[in-house]
Design an enzyme around this catalytic site. Structure first.
Site, mmCIF file in Angstrom:
data_model
loop_
_atom_site.group_PDB
_atom_site.id
_atom_site.type_symbol
_atom_site.label_atom_id
_atom_site.label_comp_id
_atom_site.label_asym_id
_atom_site.label_seq_id
_atom_site.Cartn_x
_atom_site.Cartn_y
_atom_site.Cartn_z
ATOM 1 N N TYR A 1 69.882 -18.619 -36.858
ATOM 2 C CA TYR A 1 68.831 -17.802 -36.258
ATOM 3 C C TYR A 1 69.100 -16.320 -36.449
ATOM 4 C CZ TYR A 1 71.678 -16.490 -32.144
ATOM 5 O OH TYR A 1 72.632 -15.956 -31.311
ATOM 6 N N ARG B 1 71.504 -10.958 -43.496
ATOM 7 C CA ARG B 1 72.419 -11.850 -42.770
ATOM 8 C C ARG B 1 71.821 -13.248 -42.635
ATOM 9 N NH1 ARG B 1 74.550 -9.977 -36.988
ATOM 10 N NH2 ARG B 1 72.442 -10.597 -36.395
ATOM 11 N N ARG C 1 68.204 -39.700 -38.139
ATOM 12 C CA ARG C 1 69.513 -39.232 -37.673
ATOM 13 C C ARG C 1 70.670 -39.738 -38.521
ATOM 14 N NH1 ARG C 1 72.415 -37.219 -33.342
ATOM 15 N NH2 ARG C 1 74.478 -38.181 -33.185
ATOM 16 N N HIS D 1 74.751 -37.822 -39.504
ATOM 17 C CA HIS D 1 75.506 -36.568 -39.498
ATOM 18 C C HIS D 1 75.468 -35.859 -40.851
ATOM 19 C CE1 HIS D 1 76.882 -37.935 -35.641
ATOM 20 N NE2 HIS D 1 77.654 -36.877 -35.474
ATOM 21 N N LYS E 1 75.546 -17.116 -38.088
ATOM 22 C CA LYS E 1 74.728 -16.993 -36.871
ATOM 23 C C LYS E 1 74.056 -18.338 -36.608
ATOM 24 C CE LYS E 1 71.960 -13.504 -34.424
ATOM 25 N NZ LYS E 1 72.753 -13.450 -33.201
ATOM 26 N N GLU F 1 85.318 -11.034 -29.714
ATOM 27 C CA GLU F 1 84.009 -10.412 -29.480
ATOM 28 C C GLU F 1 83.455 -10.886 -28.145
ATOM 29 O OE1 GLU F 1 81.010 -11.715 -32.322
ATOM 30 O OE2 GLU F 1 81.764 -13.761 -32.256
ATOM 31 N N LEU G 1 80.959 -12.574 -35.326
ATOM 32 C CA LEU G 1 79.701 -12.305 -36.021
ATOM 33 C C LEU G 1 79.696 -10.819 -36.389
ATOM 34 C CD1 LEU G 1 76.896 -13.561 -36.797
ATOM 35 C CD2 LEU G 1 76.022 -12.302 -34.834
HETATM 36 O O1 PSZ Z 1 68.551 -11.785 -27.268
HETATM 37 C C1 PSZ Z 1 69.534 -12.468 -27.637
HETATM 38 O O2 PSZ Z 1 69.711 -13.644 -27.300
HETATM 39 C C2 PSZ Z 1 70.513 -11.863 -28.552
HETATM 40 S S1 PSZ Z 1 70.193 -10.410 -29.281
HETATM 41 C C3 PSZ Z 1 71.671 -10.371 -30.031
HETATM 42 C C4 PSZ Z 1 72.390 -11.463 -29.736
HETATM 43 C C5 PSZ Z 1 71.743 -12.319 -28.894
HETATM 44 N N1 PSZ Z 1 73.634 -11.702 -30.181
HETATM 45 C C6 PSZ Z 1 74.249 -10.948 -31.166
HETATM 46 C C7 PSZ Z 1 75.720 -11.146 -31.308
HETATM 47 C C8 PSZ Z 1 76.346 -12.387 -31.052
HETATM 48 O O3 PSZ Z 1 75.624 -13.433 -30.646
HETATM 49 C C9 PSZ Z 1 77.739 -12.506 -31.207
HETATM 50 C C10 PSZ Z 1 78.436 -13.779 -30.907
HETATM 51 N N2 PSZ Z 1 78.448 -11.446 -31.632
HETATM 52 C C11 PSZ Z 1 77.874 -10.258 -31.900
HETATM 53 C C12 PSZ Z 1 76.511 -10.067 -31.737
HETATM 54 C C13 PSZ Z 1 75.910 -8.732 -32.062
HETATM 55 O O4 PSZ Z 1 75.169 -8.816 -33.251
HETATM 56 P P1 PSZ Z 1 73.901 -7.875 -33.530
HETATM 57 O O5 PSZ Z 1 74.380 -6.494 -33.396
HETATM 58 O O6 PSZ Z 1 73.519 -8.230 -34.914
HETATM 59 O O7 PSZ Z 1 72.875 -8.231 -32.519
#
Ligand code: PSZ
Length: 285
Positions: A32, A51, A99, A101, A146, A178, A202
């Protein structure tokens, strides 16, 4: 009623449904992105698309879009929902298949969904800072993707919520990785540090922008892991994310960071970051 973009078609939100055997629903088999929208304009869209493409490639989801046609579709989605300030949430799953894996052997179409949500800038948090706790990082070793699999992240965030805090700062052994949904930064003796971009974190788009800003402004920045001890001993701590921008952290585990006041370098970075937003999206209210 809001409009959702599903597999290239605009439909009312109520009609957007996924199959019970969608691999995103069953396995979290997908990725996502969240793109920030200010004044109806996407911020750092190109970086998010790159990304997104990288995440798809890393887990072998065939990419069914070009940056150009995705941009056109998302701009239309913003327009249809009259989105002024908010986010676009978008995800790709591997698609629907009986389904199993292992990946489907037959070629299937990925499922793509994008929708918008209104969200103002978190001005109170930006101004006053937020609180955090430290938690062990129990996630896997491909945090650079992500992925839709967010169990480790949501369990960490829930711990913060239960402690009455905004964010959890995760650590592996003695190293800070992080936040649950943010990158973590420390400042010590004017030197700014955040974990290097590898499989343990990330590589946030906000993180990348901040590194760029530091380099441009001649502020010393190191993409280098730091320890829990460095965190506790820091002059300033802040977090970064698409929705939180540069947010100061003023207490960790109930203990004030340095004096407990928002630091000067954090304030400067907030200002520079805001200038970036204004340059791309226009004046903020
Ligand atoms: O609204 C939401 O649910 C959001 S907006 C940004 C995130 C979630 N997460 C970003 C994120 C992350 O999930 C992890 C594990 N590490 C770093 C970040 C920061 O990434 P950017 O700067 O690209 O949002």
């Amino acid at each position: 009623m809001s409009t959702v973009l599903m597999n290239g078609v605009f439909i009312p939100r109520e009609e957007a449904k996924v199959d019970i055997e969608d691999r995103g629903y069953q396995f979290g088999d997908g990725i996502y992105e969240v793109i920030r929208v200010y004044n109806g304009k996407m911020f750092t869209a190109k970086e998010h698309f790159e990304r997104l493409q990288a995440s798809c490639e890393k887990i072998n989801i065939p990419i069914s879009f070009t940056v150009d046609n995705l941009t056109v579709l998302l701009e239309e989605l913003i327009k249809r929902n009259a989105l002024h300030n908010g986010i676009i949430y978008m995800q790709f799953t591997r698609g629907t298949s009986p389904r199993n894996h292992a990946f489907p052997t037959k070629e299937i179409a990925p499922t793509f969904v994008a929708y918008t949500k209104e969200l103002n800038r978190p001005v109170t948090n930006l101004s006053n800072g937020v609180t955090a706790i430290t938690v062990e990082d129990i996630r896997w070793f491909r945090c650079d993707i992500k992925s839709l699999n967010l169990l480790g992240n949501i369990m960490a965030k829930q711990k913060a919520a239960e402690a009455g805090c905004f964010e959890s700062i995760q650590y592996r052994d003695l190293t800070v990785t992080e936040g649950s949904s943010s990158n973590i930064w420390v400042v010590k003796d004017q030197v700014i540090r955040t974990h290097e971009a590898n499989q343990y974190i990330l590589n946030g788009i906000t993180r990348q922008k901040i590194v760029e800003i530091c380099q441009k402004q001649g502020m010393e920045v190191k993409e280098e892991a730091f320890s829990i001890e460095d965190l506790i001993d820091a002059d300033e701590v802040f977090l970064s994310s698409t929705t939180s921008e540069v947010t100061p952290i003023i207490t960790i585990n109930n203990v004030p960071v340095a004096t407990g006041e928002v630091g000067e370098i954090t304030r400067r970075l907030q200002d520079y970051f805001k200038e970036e937003i204004i340059a791309q999206c226009g004046e903020l209210e």
